[in-house]
Scaffold this active site. Structure first.
Site, PDB file in Angstrom:
ATOM      1  N   SER A 143     -18.341  46.848 -49.936  1.00 17.94           N
ATOM      2  CA  SER A 143     -19.722  46.507 -50.275  1.00 17.94           C
ATOM      3  C   SER A 143     -20.083  45.215 -49.569  1.00 17.94           C
ATOM      4  CB  SER A 143     -19.881  46.326 -51.787  1.00 17.94           C
ATOM      5  OG  SER A 143     -21.139  45.746 -52.121  1.00 17.94           O
ATOM      6  N   TYR A 156     -16.865  42.854 -59.456  1.00 17.20           N
ATOM      7  CA  TYR A 156     -17.123  43.871 -58.434  1.00 17.20           C
ATOM      8  C   TYR A 156     -16.857  43.306 -57.040  1.00 17.20           C
ATOM      9  CZ  TYR A 156     -19.771  47.550 -55.972  1.00 17.20           C
ATOM     10  OH  TYR A 156     -20.165  48.573 -55.142  1.00 17.20           O
TER      11      TYR A 156
END
Length: 259
Positions: A143, A156
């Protein structure tokens, strides 16, 4: 040499994990459009079946598989069943959007187990078979949060940064075996994973304005990067971090002066 042929995936099996929705479904459809036989794997069996339905209705070839990436035995069994897979795409993600002081050990364990350890299990299981056969392409999903963070994204971001490092490591370890391993770093895509952001107009709008393109991406916009990394067009690309972020990381800050 016809460069167009380098994108042809006919005769290759691609296992796409997380294919039941969002970017995983888009990746599965894109690979099928270029000729790959797709195994659409997901914990959500109904979602995987729906992806297969869309692929077959468009003339592609696909089958669905139920898979929990937190179950090592299940991952190993899937890899053994599809030991002839030349392409593995790992897309599952889970986010607990809370500030670190408000998170729990359970939050940490779940985020790491799905995003980082799940990727590790899949890379290890499929990578071994690819190395034995002397060819393969593994595409992991990290990401843009592996590079830049915001409050509430710490767990995350840490997990996705770990995915990048695992990807680089496996690329160096399996390169001599003919296996390429690359990470895709998506930016702001409108998927089920970003539903929480969409529910807050201010948050959603801030994301929209931050990218150079001034908009959110749609799932199908990930497919080009997947197809490129999967096939022979990327034959000398491994250990890379492919940003698909609409220029988010190219922009310096959130203010655009009038000049």
């Amino acid at each position: 040499m016809n460069i167009k042929d380098l994108y042809d995936l006919s005769g290759r099996k691609a296992v796409v994990v997380g294919a039941g929705s969002g970017l995983g479904a888009a990746a599965a459809s894109g690979l099928a459009d270029f000729g790959a036989f797709v195994v659409a794997a997901d914990l959500n069996s109904d979602g995987a079946e729906e992806t297969v339905r869309r692929i077959t209705e468009s003339g592609g070839k696909a089958v669905a598989a139920s898979l929990d990436v937190t179950d090592t035995a299940a991952v190993d069994a899937c890899a053994a069943e599809h030991a002839d897979a030349e392409i593995l795409v790992v897309t599952p993600g889970y986010n607990a959007r809370r500030r670190l002081l408000d998170t729990s050990d359970d939050d940490f364990d779940t985020v790491i187990d799905v995003n980082l350890k799940g990727t590790y299990r899949l890379m290890r299981a499929f990578g071994g078979f690819m190395a034995e056969r002397g060819k393969g392409s593994i595409i992991t999903f990290a990401s843009f949060r592996a590079v830049v963070v915001e409050p509430g994204q710490g767990l995350y971001a840490a997990a996705k940064a770990g995915v990048v490092q695992l990807t680089k490591t496996m690329a160096t370890e399996l390169g001599s075996k003919g296996v390429r391993v690359n990470a895709i770093l998506p930016g702001a895509f409108e998927t089920p994973l970003t539903t929480q952001i969409k529910s807050d107009p201010e948050w959603w709008g801030a994301y929209e304005q931050k990218s150079a393109l001034k908009r959110w991406a749609q799932p199908h916009e990930i497919a080009g990067a997947i197809v490129f990394l999967a096939g022979d067009a990327a034959s000398f690309v491994t250990g890379s971090q492919q940003l698909v972020d609409g220029g988010w990381l190219a922009a310096d800050g959130r203010f655009e002066p009038t000049l």
